[in-house]
Enzyme design. Structure first.
Site, mmCIF file in Angstrom:
data_model
loop_
_atom_site.group_PDB
_atom_site.id
_atom_site.type_symbol
_atom_site.label_atom_id
_atom_site.label_comp_id
_atom_site.label_asym_id
_atom_site.label_seq_id
_atom_site.Cartn_x
_atom_site.Cartn_y
_atom_site.Cartn_z
ATOM 1 N N CYS A 267 0.794 -1.238 0.000
ATOM 2 C CA CYS A 267 0.000 0.000 0.000
ATOM 3 C C CYS A 267 0.832 1.297 0.000
ATOM 4 O O CYS A 267 0.640 2.139 -0.860
ATOM 5 C CB CYS A 267 -0.936 0.022 1.193
ATOM 6 N N LYS A 270 2.895 2.150 -3.234
ATOM 7 C CA LYS A 270 1.971 2.249 -4.381
ATOM 8 C C LYS A 270 1.130 3.529 -4.287
ATOM 9 O O LYS A 270 0.998 4.275 -5.264
ATOM 10 C CB LYS A 270 1.047 1.014 -4.378
#
Ligand SMILES: NC(=O)c1ccc[n+]([C@@H]2O[C@H](COP(=O)([O-])OP(=O)(O)OC[C@H]3O[C@@H](n4cnc5c(N)ncnc54)[C@H](O)[C@@H]3O)[C@@H](O)[C@H]2O)c1
Length: 439
Positions: A267, A270
């Site tokens: 997470c 990204k």
């Protein structure tokens, strides 16, 4: 206590006045005769809400007076509180001229006196200033030895201009660096405060202050950086941040504030990249967020360089990497900094043996499996089920896993260098070759 306070600026005037208001006998010393005269008239030389009334009360009670003379100010004092300015010098360094001058004056005055005395630095000074400049200067000018009736402490100030009186009486904590004897004097001076007291090494006390101000600056810039992008996306960042700050578990909390290894996972990298892409599409620079990705990559590179230097020097190229996933108790390897580290080391010809108590090749699937196959195609060959096996003949152990079996195995067969990426592996800290990643 009888306290002499040096430097009647924003910090010094508030501090002198509030200490006098709590029953101490305080003499303020300043080289500026104008400030001394104003205070002698019972007025504050600086503008702060509520301060004029407090100064008037403290001066008329006889508990607060001011002088331009160090000998006059220091006569019979138990404690010197140094609140002089530490402005930016050339190139951004801290100009310690005022500190050196005032410490030299205090030392000269203490020469030949046997009365116990504690010098407390309240000004913001770079880590090492008290140890490397204040203590030697005080010993040289006073002819006395620090530790023998003469004590030195660092006690940083956290007040904000505009609410300084309230902040003085309600600080988040009292941070004291120095010996037990020095800390005892500081605690006695601030006995009226109802806040946590943190006794830390001198350099840590100096460093806490900079950490706080750097964090405040990062917080302001973080909110403002987001708002520069979100405005263009028709989002009101005021509303976003009102919701954001309600998260006291992960956002406004101790979470993510422990030094250790790089962030990773499926997470954070990204989503940061996604925000930076949106910014580029809208022609907005987000240097703070960009820098957090860059500094993260730099940390992986730094650790790789340290390990490479160690194996090159030793001429032994075997390294045990204990912990592969991006955090404890998950087998998610996507964008794990440990995978990136292994990739760099293997690319440099290092014989890396990996153990992770949670990672099992036969159970990896989907994007997770594809990621590790792309990054470490030979993982199966270097992955060991037993940490002791991974450690066999290793010159370096890089430990991020806090698994008890991993920690026990390292203690039982510690290689010459044990690099702790976790920071909460107490049993390893006693090992001869122990090094923390950032401590
Ligand atoms: N202003 C703030 O909000 C704040 C908050 C926390 C910490 N601090 C830190 O506290 C320190 C003081 O900050 P400030 O804003 O009060 O500074 P300031 O510049 O307002 O005051 C410094 C005072 O020291 C006096 N002085 C200089 N040399 C002297 C000497 N030899 N003897 C006696 N007095 C002398 C100056 O005349 C001046 O009045 C700095 O290190 C600063 O970083 C400031």
């Amino acid at each position: 206590m009888r306290i002499t306070l040096f430097g009647l600026g924003y910090v010094g005037t508030v501090t002198a006045t509030c200490l006098a208001a709590r029953g101490h006998d305080v003499v303020g010393v300043d080289t500026d005769p104008g400030k001394v005269a104003v205070l002698a008239e019972g007025r504050s030389p600086v503008v702060e809400p509520g301060l004029d009334e407090l100064v008037a009360g403290a001066v008329s009670s006889g508990r607060l007076r001011a002088t331009v003379s160090t000998p006059d100010g220091l006569a019979g004092a138990d404690l010197s509180l140094v609140c002089v300015g530490t402005p930016s010098g050339a190139g951004g360094g801290t100009d310690l001229t005022q500190i050196r001058k005032v410490v030299g004056e205090i030392g000269a005055q203490l020469a030949g006196m046997s009365h116990p005395h504690t010098v407390v630095v309240r000004s913001t000074v770079p880590p090492g200033t008290v140890d490397d400049i204040v203590v030697p200067l005080l010993e040289e000018t006073s002819g006395r030895k620090v530790g023998d009736g003469l004590h030195v402490a660092m006690c940083p100030e956290f007040l904000r201009e505009g609410s300084s009186v309230t902040d003085f009486f309600e600080p988040p904590f009292l941070v004291i660096g120095g010996s037990a004897a020095a800390a005892a004097s500081v605690k006695e001076m601030f006995a009226f405060l109802d806040c946590p007291v943190e006794s830390v090494p001198l350099r840590a006390a100096e460093s806490v202050k900079y950490a706080c101000n750097a964090f405040h600056a990062v917080k302001v810039s973080f909110a403002n950086e987001l708002s520069r992008l979100y405005r263009l996306l028709d989002v009101d960042t005021r509303r976003v941040m009102e919701v954001f700050v309600q998260d006291r578990q992960l956002n406004i909390s101790p979470a993510y504030l422990r030094p250790g290894f790089a962030f990773g996972g499926s997470c954070l990298p990204k989503d940061l990249r996604s925000l930076l892409y949106l910014a580029r599409m809208n022609c907005v620079d987000l240097p703070l967020l960009e820098a957090s990705l860059a500094t993260n990559e730099m940390l992986v590179r730094d650790v790789a360089d340290r390990v490479l230097a160690a194996v090159d020097t030793a001429g032994s190229r075997r390294v045990a990497l204990l912990g592969l996933s991006f955090k404890h108790l998950t087998d998610d390897l996507r964008e794990s900094p440990n995978v990136a580290l292994a990739e760099i080391l293997i690319g440099k010809g290092v014989d890396v043996r990996v153990h992770d108590p949670v990672v099992n090749m036969s159970r990896l699937s989907g994007a997770n499996l594809r990621y590790v196959q792309a990054k470490l195609p030979h993982l199966q060959k270097v992955l060991h089920d037993d940490p002791a096996e991974a450690l066999e003949g290793a010159h370096v152990a890089i430990v991020s896993s806090a698994d008890a079996a991993v920690v026990d195995a390292v203690v039982a067969a510690a290689p010459p260098l044990v690099l702790d990426l976790n920071g909460r592996l107490a049993p390893l800290e006693a090992l001869v070759g122990y090094e923390g990643v950032g401590w």
